[in-house]
Design an enzyme around this catalytic site. Structure first.
Site, PDB file in Angstrom:
ATOM      1  N   HIS A   1      -8.324   8.249   2.969  1.00 19.14           N
ATOM      2  CA  HIS A   1      -7.671   9.454   2.707  1.00 19.14           C
ATOM      3  C   HIS A   1      -8.717  10.623   2.522  1.00 19.14           C
ATOM      4  O   HIS A   1      -9.737  10.444   1.865  1.00 19.14           O
ATOM      5  CB  HIS A   1      -6.721   9.503   1.686  1.00 19.14           C
ATOM      6  CG  HIS A   1      -7.140   9.135   0.330  1.00 19.14           C
ATOM      7  ND1 HIS A   1      -7.309   7.889  -0.007  1.00 19.14           N
ATOM      8  CD2 HIS A   1      -7.485   9.705  -0.571  1.00 19.14           C
ATOM      9  CE1 HIS A   1      -7.753   7.779  -1.291  1.00 19.14           C
ATOM     10  NE2 HIS A   1      -7.758   9.097  -1.868  1.00 19.14           N
TER      11      HIS A   1
ATOM     12  N   THR B   1      -9.165   5.538  -6.031  1.00 16.58           N
ATOM     13  CA  THR B   1      -7.999   4.998  -6.782  1.00 16.58           C
ATOM     14  C   THR B   1      -7.014   4.376  -5.830  1.00 16.58           C
ATOM     15  O   THR B   1      -6.212   3.411  -6.178  1.00 16.58           O
ATOM     16  CB  THR B   1      -7.282   5.712  -7.853  1.00 16.58           C
ATOM     17  OG1 THR B   1      -6.656   6.936  -7.064  1.00 16.58           O
ATOM     18  CG2 THR B   1      -8.206   6.344  -8.910  1.00 16.58           C
TER      19      THR B   1
ATOM     20  N   HIS C   1      -9.158  14.388   0.974  1.00 14.16           N
ATOM     21  CA  HIS C   1      -8.465  15.422   0.170  1.00 14.16           C
ATOM     22  C   HIS C   1      -9.005  16.746   0.901  1.00 14.16           C
ATOM     23  O   HIS C   1     -10.250  17.238   0.923  1.00 14.16           O
ATOM     24  CB  HIS C   1      -9.152  15.519  -1.318  1.00 14.16           C
ATOM     25  CG  HIS C   1      -8.966  13.892  -2.176  1.00 14.16           C
ATOM     26  ND1 HIS C   1      -8.020  14.160  -2.923  1.00 14.16           N
ATOM     27  CD2 HIS C   1      -9.632  12.998  -1.961  1.00 14.16           C
ATOM     28  CE1 HIS C   1      -7.976  12.968  -3.623  1.00 14.16           C
ATOM     29  NE2 HIS C   1      -9.079  12.217  -3.136  1.00 14.16           N
TER      30      HIS C   1
ATOM     31  N   CYS D   1       0.847  -1.203   0.091  1.00 10.28           N
ATOM     32  CA  CYS D   1      -0.123  -0.141   0.010  1.00 10.28           C
ATOM     33  C   CYS D   1       0.865   1.190  -0.046  1.00 10.28           C
ATOM     34  O   CYS D   1       1.777   1.571   1.015  1.00 10.28           O
ATOM     35  CB  CYS D   1      -0.868   0.206   1.302  1.00 10.28           C
ATOM     36  SG  CYS D   1      -1.862   1.448   1.348  1.00 10.28           S
TER      37      CYS D   1
HETATM   38  P1  5GP Z   1      -8.517   8.862  -4.780  1.00 14.88           P
HETATM   39  O1  5GP Z   1      -8.753   8.889  -6.291  1.00 14.88           O
HETATM   40  O2  5GP Z   1      -8.190   7.700  -4.235  1.00 14.88           O
HETATM   41  O3  5GP Z   1      -9.628   9.634  -3.920  1.00 14.88           O
HETATM   42  O4  5GP Z   1      -7.264   9.920  -4.507  1.00 14.88           O
HETATM   43  C1  5GP Z   1      -6.015   9.311  -4.564  1.00 14.88           C
HETATM   44  C2  5GP Z   1      -5.128  10.432  -4.581  1.00 14.88           C
HETATM   45  O5  5GP Z   1      -3.840  10.011  -4.410  1.00 14.88           O
HETATM   46  C3  5GP Z   1      -5.081  11.155  -6.166  1.00 14.88           C
HETATM   47  O6  5GP Z   1      -5.569  12.428  -6.102  1.00 14.88           O
HETATM   48  C4  5GP Z   1      -3.522  10.858  -6.528  1.00 14.88           C
HETATM   49  O7  5GP Z   1      -3.154  12.093  -7.208  1.00 14.88           O
HETATM   50  C5  5GP Z   1      -2.915  10.765  -5.123  1.00 14.88           C
HETATM   51  N1  5GP Z   1      -1.542   9.925  -5.168  1.00 14.88           N
HETATM   52  C6  5GP Z   1      -1.511   8.845  -5.849  1.00 14.88           C
HETATM   53  N2  5GP Z   1      -0.616   8.141  -5.670  1.00 14.88           N
HETATM   54  C7  5GP Z   1       0.280   9.307  -5.153  1.00 14.88           C
HETATM   55  C8  5GP Z   1       1.801   9.236  -4.358  1.00 14.88           C
HETATM   56  O8  5GP Z   1       2.423   8.482  -4.509  1.00 14.88           O
HETATM   57  N3  5GP Z   1       1.971  10.248  -3.855  1.00 14.88           N
HETATM   58  C9  5GP Z   1       1.261  11.368  -3.658  1.00 14.88           C
HETATM   59  N4  5GP Z   1       1.521  12.281  -2.706  1.00 14.88           N
HETATM   60  N5  5GP Z   1       0.009  11.214  -3.877  1.00 14.88           N
HETATM   61  C10 5GP Z   1      -0.513  10.190  -4.511  1.00 14.88           C
HETATM   62 ZN    ZN Z   2      -2.363   1.318   3.638  1.00 18.17          ZN
END
Ligand code: 5GP
Ligand code: ZN
Length: 112
Positions: A98, A93, A100, A3
């Site tokens: 998390h 994703t 935002h 992860c």
């Molecule tokens: P989700 O789409 O799951 O709500 O948000 C995942 C977020 O994690 C995305 O906005 C993506 O840009 C960010 N993200 C994915 N991998 C990494 C990473 O390795 N480092 C950082 N700082 N952000 C990441």
């Molecule tokens: Zn995790």
């Protein structure tokens, strides 16, 4: 378990942490969608909000404190948005809970 956010929380990747408390860390999103786009995560692995349990009661308070402190640190006095995507229909994703924190521009509503 492989992860990426667990690795960031464990400081294995060298990602700059902009906030840390006992159970929470925060860092800049790698693909920012606003001038301020920070991800706030629990250190403990939870896939999404569907996995919270009574032991996480103080965790959700800690996340609230993180939001408040980061909003002050990044001067989001005009407003900001806190979003958590749960599941594929919401576009999640990364399967590690998390939040935002988005700010620094006008944010449209409803979100896409
Ligand atoms: P989700 O789409 O799951 O709500 O948000 C995942 C977020 O994690 C995305 O906005 C993506 O840009 C960010 N993200 C994915 N991998 C990494 C990473 O390795 N480092 C950082 N700082 N952000 C990441
Ligand atoms: Zn995790």
């Amino acid at each position: 378990m492989d992860c990426i956010f667990c690795k960031i929380a464990n400081k294995e990747l060298g990602t700059e942490l902009v906030y840390e408390s006992g159970s929470v860390v925060a860092f800049h999103d790698i693909n920012p969608q606003a001038p301020v786009h920070i991800l706030i995560i629990p250190k403990r692995h939870l896939a999404d909000l569907g996995e919270i349990s009574p032991e996480d009661e103080s965790l959700l308070y800690e996340i609230g404190v993180a939001v408040k402190e980061l909003a002050a640190k990044y001067q989001l006095k005009d407003g900001y948005r806190l979003v958590t995507n749960c599941g594929p229909a919401a576009g999640q994703t990364v399967q590690h809970l998390h939040f935002h924190l988005l700010g620094g521009r006008e944010l449209g509503w409803p979100p896409g």
